[in-house]
Structures are given as structure tokens and as C-alpha cells.
Design a protein around this motif. Structure first.
Motif, PDB file in Angstrom:
ATOM      1  N   VAL A  48      -2.150   8.629  16.040  1.00  0.00           N
ATOM      2  CA  VAL A  48      -2.255   7.428  15.212  1.00  0.00           C
ATOM      3  C   VAL A  48      -0.867   6.825  15.023  1.00  0.00           C
ATOM      4  O   VAL A  48       0.140   7.401  15.435  1.00  0.00           O
ATOM      5  N   HIS A  49      -0.814   5.669  14.361  1.00  0.00           N
ATOM      6  CA  HIS A  49       0.472   5.047  14.037  1.00  0.00           C
ATOM      7  C   HIS A  49       0.363   4.293  12.715  1.00  0.00           C
ATOM      8  O   HIS A  49      -0.720   3.893  12.305  1.00  0.00           O
ATOM      9  N   TRP A  50       1.504   4.124  12.051  1.00  0.00           N
ATOM     10  CA  TRP A  50       1.546   3.312  10.837  1.00  0.00           C
ATOM     11  C   TRP A  50       1.456   1.844  11.230  1.00  0.00           C
ATOM     12  O   TRP A  50       2.157   1.383  12.122  1.00  0.00           O
ATOM     13  N   HIS A  51       0.584   1.121  10.540  1.00  0.00           N
ATOM     14  CA  HIS A  51       0.371  -0.302  10.831  1.00  0.00           C
ATOM     15  C   HIS A  51       1.109  -1.202   9.840  1.00  0.00           C
ATOM     16  O   HIS A  51       1.715  -2.202  10.226  1.00  0.00           O
ATOM     17  N   SER A  52       1.046  -0.859   8.552  1.00  0.00           N
ATOM     18  CA  SER A  52       1.711  -1.669   7.533  1.00  0.00           C
ATOM     19  C   SER A  52       1.840  -0.877   6.242  1.00  0.00           C
ATOM     20  O   SER A  52       0.975  -0.056   5.919  1.00  0.00           O
ATOM     21  N   PHE A  53       2.913  -1.141   5.511  1.00  0.00           N
ATOM     22  CA  PHE A  53       3.081  -0.585   4.171  1.00  0.00           C
ATOM     23  C   PHE A  53       3.004  -1.680   3.112  1.00  0.00           C
ATOM     24  O   PHE A  53       3.276  -1.427   1.938  1.00  0.00           O
ATOM     25  N   GLU A  54       2.637  -2.888   3.523  1.00  0.00           N
ATOM     26  CA  GLU A  54       2.539  -4.023   2.610  1.00  0.00           C
ATOM     27  C   GLU A  54       1.111  -4.168   2.084  1.00  0.00           C
ATOM     28  O   GLU A  54       0.151  -3.781   2.758  1.00  0.00           O
ATOM     29  N   PRO A  55       0.942  -4.757   0.893  1.00  0.00           N
ATOM     30  CA  PRO A  55      -0.419  -5.008   0.391  1.00  0.00           C
ATOM     31  C   PRO A  55      -1.188  -5.926   1.332  1.00  0.00           C
ATOM     32  O   PRO A  55      -0.609  -6.817   1.964  1.00  0.00           O
ATOM     33  N   SER A  56      -2.486  -5.709   1.419  1.00  0.00           N
ATOM     34  CA  SER A  56      -3.324  -6.566   2.259  1.00  0.00           C
ATOM     35  C   SER A  56      -3.683  -7.840   1.505  1.00  0.00           C
ATOM     36  O   SER A  56      -3.514  -7.939   0.294  1.00  0.00           O
ATOM     37  N   ALA A  57      -4.222  -8.806   2.238  1.00  0.00           N
ATOM     38  CA  ALA A  57      -4.604 -10.080   1.627  1.00  0.00           C
ATOM     39  C   ALA A  57      -5.690  -9.900   0.572  1.00  0.00           C
ATOM     40  O   ALA A  57      -5.786 -10.693  -0.372  1.00  0.00           O
ATOM     41  N   SER A  58      -6.502  -8.851   0.710  1.00  0.00           N
ATOM     42  CA  SER A  58      -7.591  -8.614  -0.250  1.00  0.00           C
ATOM     43  C   SER A  58      -7.117  -7.839  -1.479  1.00  0.00           C
ATOM     44  O   SER A  58      -7.914  -7.535  -2.362  1.00  0.00           O
ATOM     45  N   GLY A  59      -5.816  -7.491  -1.532  1.00  0.00           N
ATOM     46  CA  GLY A  59      -5.268  -6.864  -2.726  1.00  0.00           C
ATOM     47  C   GLY A  59      -5.211  -5.356  -2.709  1.00  0.00           C
ATOM     48  O   GLY A  59      -4.853  -4.747  -3.724  1.00  0.00           O
ATOM     49  N   VAL A  60      -5.541  -4.720  -1.593  1.00  0.00           N
ATOM     50  CA  VAL A  60      -5.437  -3.264  -1.493  1.00  0.00           C
ATOM     51  C   VAL A  60      -4.009  -2.913  -1.081  1.00  0.00           C
ATOM     52  O   VAL A  60      -3.513  -3.404  -0.070  1.00  0.00           O
ATOM     53  N   HIS A  61      -3.352  -2.062  -1.858  1.00  0.00           N
ATOM     54  CA  HIS A  61      -1.943  -1.746  -1.643  1.00  0.00           C
ATOM     55  C   HIS A  61      -1.728  -0.457  -0.863  1.00  0.00           C
ATOM     56  O   HIS A  61      -0.579  -0.076  -0.643  1.00  0.00           O
ATOM     57  N   TRP A  62      -2.776   0.218  -0.482  1.00  0.00           N
ATOM     58  CA  TRP A  62      -2.622   1.496   0.208  1.00  0.00           C
ATOM     59  C   TRP A  62      -1.967   1.292   1.576  1.00  0.00           C
ATOM     60  O   TRP A  62      -2.167   0.242   2.210  1.00  0.00           O
ATOM     61  N   PRO A  63      -1.214   2.281   2.060  1.00  0.00           N
ATOM     62  CA  PRO A  63      -0.650   2.162   3.410  1.00  0.00           C
ATOM     63  C   PRO A  63      -1.766   2.059   4.432  1.00  0.00           C
ATOM     64  O   PRO A  63      -2.869   2.569   4.224  1.00  0.00           O
ATOM     65  N   ARG A  64      -1.452   1.376   5.524  1.00  0.00           N
ATOM     66  CA  ARG A  64      -2.460   1.193   6.560  1.00  0.00           C
ATOM     67  C   ARG A  64      -2.010   1.839   7.870  1.00  0.00           C
ATOM     68  O   ARG A  64      -0.834   1.766   8.236  1.00  0.00           O
TER      69      ARG A  64
END
Length: 334
Positions: free
Chosen positions: A305-321
């Protein structure tokens, strides 16, 4: 329902809050394993002399990895010696290899379902809604379409992904529940095959809100075809029950939100060092801290796997992706 609401209330937690939560759980589980899991005292010999040496996620590199072969070989000594801990047998689906047999507490099972329900909510599912599972053993289905008592309690309907036919699909569409189904969950390739038969029959479930695909790497053309036929968004899910990992796409379909309530994900490079950069593929290693019956520490999942983003998503979920799974060679439950 209580655990589901708790997780939903934590979707805006900051990275510092998530890290503090996980590292507190990590310290607790390492101390617990030192005292109650005989395998680890021997497995960690020569690596640490005291469980207090593991304080942070970065400290995990001090501990050796745990392989699936070791789990199979040392099953007895990986179980807790604490008589107060009650558990039942669980197993991975073994979709790409030998299944892993392990033990789970009731609380950890409920946490796992809460993970699932949070992800499914992003596809429009509400707890209690009727849903259809299409697939095989990794998603809890045998070779037939017969419902169990548990299926009825959960308002769950099942269709085996093995040997799907036009006639089986026709029989499914003629059931009264077909047009009440709000979510379809299962293997992407099996769901796509079901869709091709639905096209031939010129029918689709009228109440459907979304589709969640899991247990296989989902190709873009498979996702696109399912969305075309069913007219709803298809979200990707990654789940590893024995390792305590669960991640699911949100409605933006922009990376899988990684839950932090049962375990810790490390992504390791070829040098066995933790990867923190985005878009760099490595080995997924899981540390399960929520299951005192049989906690797995630095468990080699067999997935890449790989890290995709550490920023909040547009829908307001702040978990890492994390990004879509780059490769799956291990046993997968969800």
C-alpha cells in the motif's frame, strides 16, 4: 450502534489526537503482551529488555516482524494467559492462501463492525438497512445463497460469487427484497459479473444507494462498469480483521480513510524503515491493540500500500488516507 456513533464523532480528530490515542493504546498492548502473551517474551528477546522501551509508533522498529507462518506455528502461545479474557474463534477468508485461525473478543468484533458501518455510511448506508453481499468466504459467504439466522438479524442477503448465472440472477431479482436493497458489498469482479446479468434482464435495485468493493484489487474499468449499470457510486474498502486495519473511500473517491480505533499501520520500504512520504509503495505491517485475546504486533499482512494524503477530505473526514491497494498477496477477511 454506540461504537459507530463514537467513531463518527471522531472523524474530525487531528493527526496529533490520532497519534496520541494510538500511542497510548500501543504502550498498553506492549505491556499486556509482555505479561500475558508467552510468544512475545521469547520473540522479542534480544530486541528489548523492558516493554517501556516502546513508547511511540516510531519505536516499533525495535521489534521483530510477525509472519503468518509464525502465527500458524505458535497459535497456542499467541493466545492470552489472562483467564478474564473471553473470546471466540475467528478466521481469515484465505482468499489468496491458507486461512489464519485466531481468537477475537466480543468487543473487538463489535469494533470491527463499527469500522465497517462508518465506511458504509459514506455510501449512503444506515444501520439496519437491507444489504446484499456478493462474493465468497472472505466476505462470509459459502457456495450457496441460503441465509443464516445472523443474516436475518442483520437484514443481510447473500449471493455467492461462485458460478453466477443468468438464472440465479433472475431468481434474485424476483425476490421481494431485491428492490429494497440499499447497499451491495463484496468482490468487485463478482459484482461486475452480476451487473452484466442485470443488464441482460434490464433491471436494477431501485432503492440502491451505493456499492462497497473489497477483498480484491479493483481495476478502474471494473469500477466504471458497475457505476454505469447500477447508477450509484462504487467505493473501495481495505480490511484486515486479524490485523485490526480498516480503510474505506469517502464519497469523493479520493483515497481510503484509515481508521485508527483497532490498530496501527506501518508502511515499510525494502530497507524495513517506516515510509512517511506520499505515493511511495511499501509493505503493510499491522499492530492490533484492541484484541487482548490474541494481539498481533508488527504483523506482516502480505499487502502493498501507499500513503495517499494526510490532509482532511472535502467531506470533512480528517483521517489519513491510503491509496488503492497496490498488491495483495495475503489472506483478507473483508
Amino acid at each position: 450502534v454506540g461504537l459507530y456513533r463514537l467513531m463518527k464523532a471522531r472523524t474530525a480528530w487531528t493527526p496529533d489526537q490520532i497519534r496520541a490515542y494510538q500511542e497510548k493504546k500501543l504502550r498498553d498492548v506492549i505491556a499486556y503482551c509482555w505479561q500475558h502473551i508467552p510468544f512475545y517474551r521469547e520473540h522479542w528477546r534480544g530486541h528489548i529488555d523492558d516493554p517501556r522501551e516502546i513508547n511511540t509508533i516510531a519505536d516499533l522498529h525495535k521489534l521483530p516482524l510477525l509472519t503468518k507462518d509464525q502465527v500458524r506455528e505458535h497459535l497456542d502461545t499467541l493466545m492470552t494467559t489472562d483467564p478474564k479474557v473471553k473470546s471466540t474463534e475467528a478466521r481469515t477468508g484465505g482468499s489468496t492462501g491458507k486461512p489464519i485461525i485466531f481468537r477475537m473478543t466480543y468487543h473487538d468484533e463489535q469494533l470491527a463492525w463499527a469500522h465497517m458501518y462508518v465506511g458504509w455510511s459514506w455510501a449512503g448506508y444506515r444501520i439496519g438497512d437491507p444489504f446484499l453481499i456478493v462474493g465468497g468466504e472472505s466476505v462470509g459467504i459459502g457456495l450457496g445463497d441460503k441465509r443464516t439466522l445472523a443474516d436475518k438479524v442483520m437484514n443481510r442477503w447473500v449471493t455467492s460469487g461462485s458460478n453466477l448465472t443468468l438464472e440465479r440472477t433472475r431468481a434474485l431479482t424476483q425476490q421481494p427484497h431485491f428492490h429494497q436493497i440499499r447497499l451491495i458489498y463484496g468482490y468487485p469482479n463478482s459484482i461486475k459479473e452480476l451487473c452484466e446479468y442485470l443488464v441482460q434482464l434490464n433491471v436494477r435495485p431501485r432503492s440502491l444507494q451505493g456499492v462497497i468493493c473489497t477483498a480484491e484489487v479493483m481495476l478502474p474499468e471494473v469500477r466504471q462498469r458497475i457505476q454505469e449499470v447500477l447508477g450509484v457510486k462504487v467505493l473501495d474498502q481495505y480490511g484486515l480483521n486479524d490485523g485490526g486495519l480498516h480503510a474505506c473511500e469517502g464519497p469523493e473517491q479520493d483515497g481510503l480513510h484509515l481508521s485508527f480505533h483497532r490498530g496501527i499501520l506501518e508502511i515499510l520500504g525494502d530497507d524495513d524503515q517506516q515510509i512517511h512520504s506520499l505515493k511511495t509503495t511499501g509493505r503493510a505491517v499491522a499492530t492490533l491493540f484492541s484484541n487482548p485475546a490474541m494481539p498481533f504486533i508488527r504483523y506482516e499482512t502480505g499487502d502493498r500500500v501507499h500513503w495517499h494524503s494526510f490532509e482532511p477530505s472535502a467531506s470533512g473526514v480528517h483521517w489519513p488516507r491510503i491509496g488503492p491497494v497496490d498488491g495483495r498477496t495475503g489472506d483478507v477477511l473483508h
